[in-house]
Design a protein around this motif. Structure first.
Motif, short mmCIF file in Angstrom:
data_model
loop_
_atom_site.label_atom_id
_atom_site.label_comp_id
_atom_site.label_asym_id
_atom_site.label_seq_id
_atom_site.Cartn_x
_atom_site.Cartn_y
_atom_site.Cartn_z
N LEU A 264 0.83 -1.21 0.00
CA LEU A 264 0.00 0.00 0.00
C LEU A 264 0.86 1.26 0.00
O LEU A 264 0.48 2.28 -0.58
CB LEU A 264 -0.94 0.00 1.21
N THR A 265 2.03 1.19 0.67
CA THR A 265 2.93 2.35 0.68
C THR A 265 3.38 2.67 -0.73
O THR A 265 3.35 3.83 -1.16
CB THR A 265 4.16 2.06 1.57
N THR A 266 3.79 1.64 -1.46
CA THR A 266 4.22 1.86 -2.83
C THR A 266 3.08 2.39 -3.68
O THR A 266 3.24 3.37 -4.43
CB THR A 266 4.75 0.55 -3.45
N VAL A 267 1.91 1.76 -3.54
CA VAL A 267 0.74 2.23 -4.28
C VAL A 267 0.46 3.69 -3.92
O VAL A 267 0.21 4.52 -4.79
CB VAL A 267 -0.50 1.35 -3.96
N GLY A 268 0.55 4.00 -2.61
CA GLY A 268 0.32 5.37 -2.15
C GLY A 268 1.30 6.35 -2.77
O GLY A 268 0.90 7.42 -3.23
N ILE A 269 2.58 5.99 -2.78
CA ILE A 269 3.59 6.87 -3.37
C ILE A 269 3.26 7.13 -4.83
O ILE A 269 3.19 8.28 -5.29
CB ILE A 269 5.00 6.25 -3.24
#
Lengths: 302, 285
Positions: free
Chosen positions: A33-38
């Protein structure tokens, strides 16, 4: 009844195990989710940015002045700043880092290695803000004494200190690559009468080359993403130059400069933050993928 | 081979050893100069008054109290969040996940996140926590941003710790009839815990020293009060140092150096603790 007891107990346990498993899976998805968020955050405002500025101007304009009346958005000026610093840093970190790795893995007696490695770990743990302070208060005055034309903010000072910052990374990862070279290769060379230097430079370094190159590439990526040293020591003058005595601005330093002002949501300044961030993200991602590819592709299996 | 050539090779060998040693000492000398440079500038300004005062326009009255307390607040939220999520991820990958496409995806993703520049995490924090979730420029936004930033470090360290617990310990526990979680909770985690803790301490010290993401999230340069809720504005030690370093007056450099001494003292203490734990509990199975 008593016979059923363990089975019931086991069932509740299984239910609990399922709950725990789900919780752990949830934890593991946070990184995704962090990568998706970035990517999502960067993409959203970057698209808004390119509604106002053409991609062609972004890539070819040779000026960067988003806060001026006459606005220009040429990312090349910030890219060239980042590359100049990275080039300078690698001229410091790569030779000294590799030599340190060779010394530690081939020459140093065990006692010396056990003293030097923790010192390098301390060097790696020093916060970048401290390196920035060091660049401005120690390195810059020396440079200005040698080259009177150098500005208070100059790329050279920042490069040298970024180089010192990434040196432990080069040394430690290259040493890992060299230690992984099997004893038998060295013994073979010694049996042929090679000296220690010949073993180190003609056997161990070539055998560990993929790991060494990967360490170089990762260090370059770290140098491009470095922020506080270049913000403090290299200044805030976006320009296309190869003169290390001048002030330049990197992508990261620009992001800091804009963040320090009170940026309003939805303005073009706010959006440049994301466009520059996206460029930086894609660039470092590309470099990191290349480094991982080198390690995998050229890994020597012994 | 003529003996002249052999002599030359032996001389080259000795020379190269000296060159490699000198290159190695470059890093050590740089560290020594750095520490000397900071201590010589800061030592005269570091006293009790400095630790307990607010920042000021007058360098001799200025202090780091709000920054110290701000750092404590941020780390107080960052550490538990990053610890739980990081260890959870590592447990899932090492103990539960089938070695399939999904776990490989998570693993590659974590490796890539570890290489994303910290300032990009700052932009994520600004977009996600400050704007989208409406947390504002608060301690909570800062702490969550930092937690995501150090997550990869904690995951990788925990994975290594879990991997070093030998399989026969798990098998022994299963043979006694324990479930998977009982085995993990009572056998695997106690065995791996010291190494996990070492990794967490190192990750936390990284978070304490980080500056760039918090500038983007919106740390304040000049705080005249002490935060008393997670939704308050914040400053932290590295940010305070940054603002003092950027001032043109020379005196502010001295108090920046004094603040760096405080920051380094905190970090060296944490690192020493990590090394102590590593040595004390290092087990060979």
């Amino acid at each position: 009844m008593t016979n059923n007891q363990p089975i019931v107990a086991k069932k509740t346990k299984n239910k609990r195990d399922f709950g725990i498993r789900s919780f752990l899976l949830l934890c593991a998805s946070v990184s995704i989710l962090t990568t998706v968020g970035i990517v999502f955050e960067l993409l959203f405002e970057t698209i808004n940015f390119f509604r106002e500025v053409s991609l062609f101007d972004f890539l070819t304009d040779t000026e960067w002045s988003p806060t001026f009346q006459d606005k220009h958005f040429g990312i090349l000026t910030l890219l060239s700043g980042s590359f100049l610093i990275t080039l300078g840093a690698s001229l410091v970190a790569l030779p000294f880092g590799l030599a340190t790795a060779i010394y530690l893995s081939e020459y140093a007696p065990d006692r010396v290695r056990r003293t030097i490695k923790p010192i390098l770990e301390i060097l790696a743990g020093v916060p970048t803000i401290v390196y920035g302070f060091f660049a401005l208060t120690f390195v810059t005055p020396i440079i200005r004494a040698i080259f009177p034309t150098a500005g208070v903010f100059n790329a050279l000072s920042a490069s040298i200190v970024v180089g010192i910052m990434i040196l432990p990374m080069v040394a430690s990862l290259s040493e890992d690559a060299m230690v992984a070279v099997p004893r038998s290769l060295r013994d073979g060379a010694y049996a042929l009468g090679a000296t220690k230097m010949e073993v180190a430079t003609k056997v161990v370094v070539p055998a560990g080359l993929s790991g060494i190159i990967a360490s170089f590439v990762l260090a370059l990526s770290r140098a491009i993403g470095e922020t506080m040293i270049v913000t403090i020591a290299a200044g805030a003058t976006p320009k296309l130059t190869l003169n290390p005595l001048e002030s330049v601005q990197t992508m990261t330093a620009y992001i800091v400069q804009v963040s320090l002002g009170d940026i309003q949501h939805g303005t073009i300044e706010y959006r440049t933050l994301f466009a520059v961030g996206m460029t930086l993200f894609l660039l470092t991602l590309l470099i990191n993928i290349i480094a991982q590819w080198i390690t995998r592709r050229y890994r020597e299996e012994y | 081979m003529s003996s002249g050539r052999l002599q030359l090779r032996k001389t080259m060998d000795k020379l190269s050893k000296a060159v490699f040693f000198l290159a190695t000492s470059f890093g050590i000398i740089a560290l020594a100069i750095l520490l000397y440079n900071i201590i010589s500038q800061g030592i005269g300004w570091l006293d009790w008054q400095f630790l307990t005062s607010f920042p000021s326009r007058f360098p001799e009255k200025a202090g780091v109290k709000p920054a110290l307390i701000g750092s404590l607040w941020v780390i107080g939220f960052t550490a538990p969040v990053a610890f739980v999520v990081g260890l959870g991820t590592a447990l899932y990958l090492e103990e539960y996940a089938q070695k399939g496409r999904f776990s490989r995806l998570i693993q590659i993703n974590i490796n890539n996140l570890a290489g994303v520049p910290s300032i990009v995490f700052g932009i994520l924090g600004l977009g996600l926590f400050v704007k989208n979730l409406g947390l504002g420029r608060s301690i909570l936004s800062a702490a969550l941003t930092m937690a995501l930033l150090i997550l990869p470090i904690i995951v990788v360290a925990s994975q290594e710790a879990l991997r070093s617990v030998p399989q026969h310990l798990r098998n022994a526990s299963y043979a006694l009839g324990a479930t998977k979680w009982q085995t993990i909770w009572r056998v695997v985690l106690p065995a791996a815990f010291p190494s996990i803790l070492t990794g967490v301490i190192l990750a936390v010290s990284r978070a304490i020293g980080e500056t760039a993401p918090l500038v983007v999230v919106g740390a304040v340069g000049f705080m005249s009060f002490v935060p008393n809720s997670p939704f308050d504005l914040f400053t932290v030690l590295p940010i305070q140092i940054f603002h003092w370093t950027a001032r043109p007056q020379e005196e502010f450099r001295y108090i920046a150096a004094a603040a760096i001494m405080v920051l380094l003292a905190v970090l060296f203490t944490l690192n020493a603790l990590a090394v102590y734990l590593r040595n004390k509990y290092q087990k060979r199975f």
